[in-house]
Motif scaffolding. Structure first.
Motif, PDB file in Angstrom:
ATOM      1  N   UNK A 128       0.990  -1.118  -0.069  1.00 48.06           N
ATOM      2  CA  UNK A 128       0.181  -0.024   0.038  1.00 48.06           C
ATOM      3  C   UNK A 128       0.785   1.179   0.022  1.00 48.06           C
ATOM      4  N   UNK A 129       1.910   1.452   0.704  1.00 42.85           N
ATOM      5  CA  UNK A 129       2.818   2.490   0.960  1.00 42.85           C
ATOM      6  C   UNK A 129       3.437   2.632  -0.329  1.00 42.85           C
ATOM      7  N   UNK A 152      -4.327  10.718  -5.136  1.00 38.42           N
ATOM      8  CA  UNK A 152      -5.539  11.286  -4.685  1.00 38.42           C
ATOM      9  C   UNK A 152      -6.690  10.484  -4.511  1.00 38.42           C
ATOM     10  N   UNK A 153      -6.921   9.404  -5.509  1.00 42.00           N
ATOM     11  CA  UNK A 153      -7.863   8.458  -5.363  1.00 42.00           C
ATOM     12  C   UNK A 153      -7.773   7.593  -4.256  1.00 42.00           C
ATOM     13  N   UNK A 154      -6.440   7.083  -3.958  1.00 42.67           N
ATOM     14  CA  UNK A 154      -6.199   6.323  -2.596  1.00 42.67           C
ATOM     15  C   UNK A 154      -6.524   7.293  -1.523  1.00 42.67           C
ATOM     16  N   UNK A 155      -6.290   8.628  -1.510  1.00 43.78           N
ATOM     17  CA  UNK A 155      -6.657   9.374  -0.229  1.00 43.78           C
ATOM     18  C   UNK A 155      -8.231   9.394  -0.064  1.00 43.78           C
ATOM     19  N   UNK A 156      -8.908   9.397  -1.284  1.00 43.39           N
ATOM     20  CA  UNK A 156     -10.435   9.110  -1.215  1.00 43.39           C
ATOM     21  C   UNK A 156     -10.900   7.994  -0.712  1.00 43.39           C
ATOM     22  N   UNK A 157     -10.388   6.762  -1.098  1.00 36.19           N
ATOM     23  CA  UNK A 157     -10.658   5.625  -0.784  1.00 36.19           C
ATOM     24  C   UNK A 157     -10.324   5.370   0.898  1.00 36.19           C
ATOM     25  N   UNK A 158      -9.366   5.883   1.483  1.00 31.23           N
ATOM     26  CA  UNK A 158      -9.007   5.985   2.854  1.00 31.23           C
ATOM     27  C   UNK A 158     -10.138   6.723   3.565  1.00 31.23           C
ATOM     28  N   UNK A 159     -10.558   7.966   2.962  1.00 33.15           N
ATOM     29  CA  UNK A 159     -11.658   8.691   3.713  1.00 33.15           C
ATOM     30  C   UNK A 159     -12.844   7.869   3.639  1.00 33.15           C
ATOM     31  N   UNK A 160     -13.241   7.063   2.557  1.00 37.70           N
ATOM     32  CA  UNK A 160     -14.443   6.455   2.468  1.00 37.70           C
ATOM     33  C   UNK A 160     -14.386   5.269   3.190  1.00 37.70           C
ATOM     34  N   UNK A 171       2.595  20.466   5.548  1.00 33.24           N
ATOM     35  CA  UNK A 171       3.424  19.179   5.476  1.00 33.24           C
ATOM     36  C   UNK A 171       2.853  18.058   4.499  1.00 33.24           C
ATOM     37  N   UNK A 172       1.643  18.181   4.234  1.00 31.21           N
ATOM     38  CA  UNK A 172       0.814  17.113   3.494  1.00 31.21           C
ATOM     39  C   UNK A 172       0.387  17.763   2.321  1.00 31.21           C
ATOM     40  N   UNK A 173       0.906  18.756   1.807  1.00 28.49           N
ATOM     41  CA  UNK A 173       0.165  19.661   0.552  1.00 28.49           C
ATOM     42  C   UNK A 173       0.188  18.955  -0.670  1.00 28.49           C
ATOM     43  N   UNK A 174       1.010  17.849  -1.051  1.00 28.58           N
ATOM     44  CA  UNK A 174       0.980  17.193  -2.333  1.00 28.58           C
ATOM     45  C   UNK A 174      -0.113  16.239  -2.309  1.00 28.58           C
ATOM     46  N   UNK A 175      -0.525  15.569  -3.324  1.00 33.16           N
ATOM     47  CA  UNK A 175      -1.331  14.566  -3.392  1.00 33.16           C
ATOM     48  C   UNK A 175      -0.769  13.407  -2.612  1.00 33.16           C
ATOM     49  N   UNK A 209      -0.851   9.784   2.343  1.00 35.62           N
ATOM     50  CA  UNK A 209      -0.265   9.143   3.478  1.00 35.62           C
ATOM     51  C   UNK A 209      -1.045   9.628   4.640  1.00 35.62           C
ATOM     52  N   UNK A 210      -1.318  10.940   4.643  1.00 35.34           N
ATOM     53  CA  UNK A 210      -2.076  11.302   5.825  1.00 35.34           C
ATOM     54  C   UNK A 210      -3.201  10.809   6.064  1.00 35.34           C
TER      55      UNK A 210
END
Length: 406
Positions: A31-32, A44-52, A169-173, A178-179
């Motif tokens: 995953x990492x 960005x889509x992985x971030x959305x998946x984590x939020x979901x 610190x986490x401004x990039x996609x 990671x956040x």
């Protein structure tokens, strides 16, 4: 010997634990590395998946652990998103493209508190109702929030939306992905610890029989409100991350279609099953973008049907939910249960002890056992296993006395 004793008799060897740890490390590393090497679009889509996935865990507390139906979770998530964006923009004075980590942390804390408090208030209102009536109450709350609270210009800035810059610190996609994964790991750990605590066992017991739980001195009212507040806290965390991911929050992001999709992803993942809910939620988040990888299907939807791939999710979602209810009531978690049980330290088996028909006959709610000619309800009958963890009523009597493990 009881079913529980039989299922826990097996203990892996040192080599077995090493093998399990190796598999989990490989999955985590995959995953990492995926976040590190995929393009920014997919990060960005992985971030959305984590939020979901966090939203799925939030709904699972209500749907899976307490057995209640909530159709207004988009209001909790939306309120938290606007609260987080309002703080960093109007109170902390963050620029459109810059926000300190301290301001973001405070904003997330405010979002979590707003989600917990709003869910707790709704829980107090819904204490004496359940089923269809509770679903209608939560649905009404969602519509009220969307059509009133989300229309307040001071909070939402109307159609222009409220800016929600990402922390520096986490401004990039990839950094924000990671956040979101870190937040998901925290949510999973909290959910796991709560279910294994006396609070979690009491909540699961209340789900299966309020009368039996009350007979063991469990405060049914308090634990229902606690469950709603925990669900709201997870929703608040997800709402804050959602706001800072899109960077401009608008009311259109939170509607009934989204709320319905969130319910479907929990059902497909597996009610009460943490791992299945996380996987099912991530799948629904990524599904519209996975369609784009299948050129013929994407061409058919966009050119022939003139429909956006995201709309197709609302078609495939109910179909998958229907198949889940008919064929696999346990959802994705049921299909992955041999692997998840093996990773948790049990013997690998497609039909393990305690998960077959015998367990269903012994663990059903309201089953009575004969003791010296008299029938009395057993703790096992009060609340059979419904989650990834052990039976919530194994120590139900100690829960009522305040002596349970925490």
């Amino acid at each position: 010997m009881s079913v529980t004793a039989e299922s826990t008799a097996f203990r892996p060897s040192i080599q077995g634990w090493i093998a399990r740890a190796t598999v989990m490390v490989i999955v985590l590393e995959a995953i990492l590395l995926a976040v590190k090497y995929v393009p920014n679009f997919w990060a960005d889509r992985i971030a959305l998946a984590a939020v979901y996935a966090i939203i799925g865990l939030s709904l699972n507390v209500v749907l899976g652990y307490t057995g209640q139906v909530s159709l207004g979770h988009h209001a909790f998530v939306g309120l938290a998103a606007f609260a987080s964006a309002f703080y960093v923009t109007e109170k902390a004075g963050c620029e459109i493209d810059s926000c300190s980590m301290t301001s973001f942390s405070v904003a997330m804390l405010i979002a979590i508190l707003s989600g917990a408090l709003s869910a707790g208030l709704l829980g107090l209102v819904a204490l004496r109702i359940k089923g269809l009536y509770l679903a209608l109450i939560t649905l009404t709350y969602g519509f009220v929030a969307v059509n009133s609270i989300f229309e307040i210009p001071a909070l939402t800035r109307g159609g222009a939306g409220m800016p929600a810059p990402r922390p520096d610190m986490f401004s990039s996609d990839k950094g924000f992905a990671y956040l979101c994964l870190i937040a998901l790991a925290i949510a999973i750990y909290v959910d796991w610890r709560v279910v294994r605590s006396k609070v979690g066992r009491a909540i699961l017991a209340v789900k299966h029989s309020e009368a039996v739980a009350a007979s063991y001195a469990v405060n049914v009212t308090s634990y229902k409100v606690i469950a709603f507040m925990l669900s709201g806290a997870f929703a608040g965390m997800a709402g804050s991350l959602f706001a800072h991911r899109v960077e401009t929050v608008v009311a259109a992001d939170f509607n009934f279609q989204v709320a319905l999709l969130w319910v479907l992803m929990v059902v497909v993942g597996g009610l009460g099953r943490r791992v299945g809910v996380v996987i099912g939620s991530a799948f629904f988040a990524l599904f519209p973008y996975l369609i784009q990888l299948v050129a013929p299907l994407n061409h058919f939807l966009e050119d022939t049907l003139k429909r956006d791939p995201e709309e197709f999710t609302l078609v495939i979602g109910p179909v998958l939910a229907l198949l889940t209810i008919i064929q696999y009531p346990g959802g994705i978690a049921e299909q992955l249960s041999p692997v998840s049980r093996w990773l948790s330290g049990q013997r690998f088996s497609m039909h393990p002890d305690g998960h077959g028909k015998a367990a269903k006959h012994k663990g059903g709610l309201g089953k009575l056992v004969s003791r010296g000619g008299k029938h009395s309800p057993t703790p096992e009958a009060a609340a059979p296993v419904t989650s990834d963890d052990e039976s919530p009523t194994k120590e139900l009597e100690s829960v009522g006395k305040g002596k349970g493990r925490s």
